[in-house]
Design a protein around this motif. Structure first.
Motif, short mmCIF file in Angstrom:
data_model
loop_
_atom_site.label_atom_id
_atom_site.label_comp_id
_atom_site.label_asym_id
_atom_site.label_seq_id
_atom_site.Cartn_x
_atom_site.Cartn_y
_atom_site.Cartn_z
N LYS A 67 53.80 -25.62 -18.90
CA LYS A 67 53.62 -26.98 -19.41
C LYS A 67 52.52 -27.70 -18.64
O LYS A 67 51.72 -28.45 -19.21
CB LYS A 67 54.93 -27.75 -19.28
N PHE A 74 44.92 -30.53 -21.99
CA PHE A 74 44.83 -31.81 -22.69
C PHE A 74 43.92 -32.78 -21.94
O PHE A 74 43.05 -33.42 -22.53
CB PHE A 74 46.24 -32.41 -22.83
N VAL A 77 40.20 -32.06 -22.26
CA VAL A 77 39.55 -32.49 -23.50
C VAL A 77 39.48 -34.01 -23.58
O VAL A 77 38.43 -34.59 -23.87
CB VAL A 77 40.30 -31.92 -24.72
N VAL A 81 36.10 -37.25 -23.01
CA VAL A 81 35.81 -37.90 -24.29
C VAL A 81 36.05 -39.41 -24.19
O VAL A 81 35.28 -40.22 -24.73
CB VAL A 81 36.65 -37.27 -25.41
N HIS A 84 33.16 -40.87 -22.33
CA HIS A 84 32.01 -40.89 -23.24
C HIS A 84 32.10 -42.04 -24.22
O HIS A 84 31.12 -42.78 -24.43
CB HIS A 84 31.94 -39.56 -23.99
N ALA A 85 33.27 -42.21 -24.83
CA ALA A 85 33.42 -43.28 -25.83
C ALA A 85 33.22 -44.65 -25.20
O ALA A 85 32.59 -45.54 -25.78
CB ALA A 85 34.80 -43.17 -26.49
N ARG A 88 29.50 -45.12 -24.42
CA ARG A 88 28.75 -45.25 -25.67
C ARG A 88 28.96 -46.61 -26.32
O ARG A 88 28.00 -47.25 -26.79
CB ARG A 88 29.22 -44.15 -26.62
N ARG A 92 26.05 -49.36 -27.09
CA ARG A 92 25.84 -49.85 -28.44
C ARG A 92 26.05 -51.36 -28.55
O ARG A 92 25.50 -51.99 -29.46
CB ARG A 92 26.77 -49.14 -29.41
N SER B 7 30.63 -41.19 -33.33
CA SER B 7 30.20 -40.28 -32.27
C SER B 7 30.75 -38.89 -32.56
O SER B 7 31.95 -38.72 -32.78
CB SER B 7 30.71 -40.77 -30.92
N VAL B 9 31.11 -36.41 -30.61
CA VAL B 9 32.04 -35.96 -29.57
C VAL B 9 33.44 -36.47 -29.84
O VAL B 9 34.43 -35.72 -29.80
CB VAL B 9 31.53 -36.43 -28.19
N VAL B 10 33.53 -37.77 -30.14
CA VAL B 10 34.85 -38.37 -30.35
C VAL B 10 35.50 -37.78 -31.60
O VAL B 10 36.70 -37.48 -31.61
CB VAL B 10 34.71 -39.89 -30.45
N ALA B 13 36.72 -34.24 -30.84
CA ALA B 13 37.89 -34.24 -29.96
C ALA B 13 39.13 -34.69 -30.71
O ALA B 13 40.21 -34.11 -30.57
CB ALA B 13 37.63 -35.13 -28.75
N LEU B 17 42.55 -32.74 -31.23
CA LEU B 17 43.74 -33.21 -30.51
C LEU B 17 44.83 -33.71 -31.45
O LEU B 17 46.01 -33.55 -31.16
CB LEU B 17 43.36 -34.33 -29.55
#
Lengths: 109, 146
Positions: A67, A74, A77, A81, A84-85, A88, A92, B7, B9-10, B13, B17
């Motif tokens: 587990k 998890f 990944v 991300v 990054h979001a 970003r 923006r 995006s 990437v998002v 993912a 997921l």
């Protein structure tokens, strides 16, 4: 439990805690949003993964260990991300990166 | 509606997921008797998967999972399922939520109580997932009513 397993677990956990310490220092000391996101991303991804990996080695090949490996996958990944979001969305919405303090010879913001 | 750009990437993912989160949510709901978890936690995980898809792909993608209009309806349906299971016990002569006496053939009273707890957990999970998704939709405001 073998001594080797224990040593590997302690080394992994200690390096994870080191990453978390450095990331927290960066969060406090770095100048702007992007550099702070860069620092806190290390806490989230690498520090967490190393700590969980240490726990998984400590646990061995049991159900809890598997587990923990799933949790590591998890985190591997989701956490980069999320960083990054965040960055970003900041770009923006018009936030510019820090270019050095003006009184230290850097160009203007 | 504001101009948006997805995006890659998002999106990728979330695409990887969201199914895993949904599967784990079902595990948490249906394993809630024996391990930590249960209806509320499983419902929250399910709602997290729905909201993740909406965040990554927008409503035009998320509507294939659960539409804006279905949120309050499914929430009410989940609560009604809970209430109906509870009422089934005292309408057939027992206390509320005491299902030992409900006349379902083929079940011992203890088994029947266990199964009915599972039904209640499913009702709670549906209600929680639908209402949390509906809260997200409401916070986003009404773009195009569906």
């Amino acid at each position: 439990m073998s001594i080797l397993q224990e040593v590997v677990a302690i080394v992994l956990f200690a390096s994870g805690v080191l990453f978390m310490l450095v990331g927290s220092l960066g969060l406090l000391r770095l100048p702007d949003f992007f550099t702070r996101t860069h620092a806190s991303g290390k806490v989230d991804s690498v520090g967490m993964m190393l700590c969980l990996g240490g726990l998984a080695v400590h646990e061995g090949p049991t159900l809890s260990g598997v587990k923990l490996l799933l949790v590591i996958a998890f985190v591997a990944v989701s956490s980069p991300v999320a960083a990054h979001a965040l960055a970003r969305a900041a770009v923006r919405s018009g936030l510019r990166p820090w270019r050095g303090a003006p009184d230290e010879g850097g160009p203007d913001r | 509606m504001r101009e948006t750009s997805r995006s890659l990437v998002v999106v990728l993912a979330a695409r990887g997921l969201a199914p895993v989160i949904q599967l784990f949510a079902l595990y948490v709901v249906f394993h809630g008797h024996y391990s930590p978890g249960g209806g509320f936690q499983g419902g929250v995980l399910l709602a997290a998967a729905f909201v993740l898809v909406r965040l990554a792909g927008g409503y035009e993608t998320g509507r294939h999972q659960i539409t804006r209009r279905a949120g309050p309806l499914l929430g009410a349906a989940g609560v009604l399922l809970f209430a109906a299971v509870g009422a089934a016990a005292f309408l057939t002569g027992g206390n509320l939520l005491d299902h030992g006496r409900v006349p379902v053939p083929g079940f011992a009273p203890a088994e029947l109580r266990s199964v009915m707890i599972l039904v209640i957990e499913v009702g709670v999970a549906i209600a929680v997932a639908a209402v949390l998704t509906a809260i997200y939709d409401e916070l986003l405001g009404s773009e195009d009513d569906d």
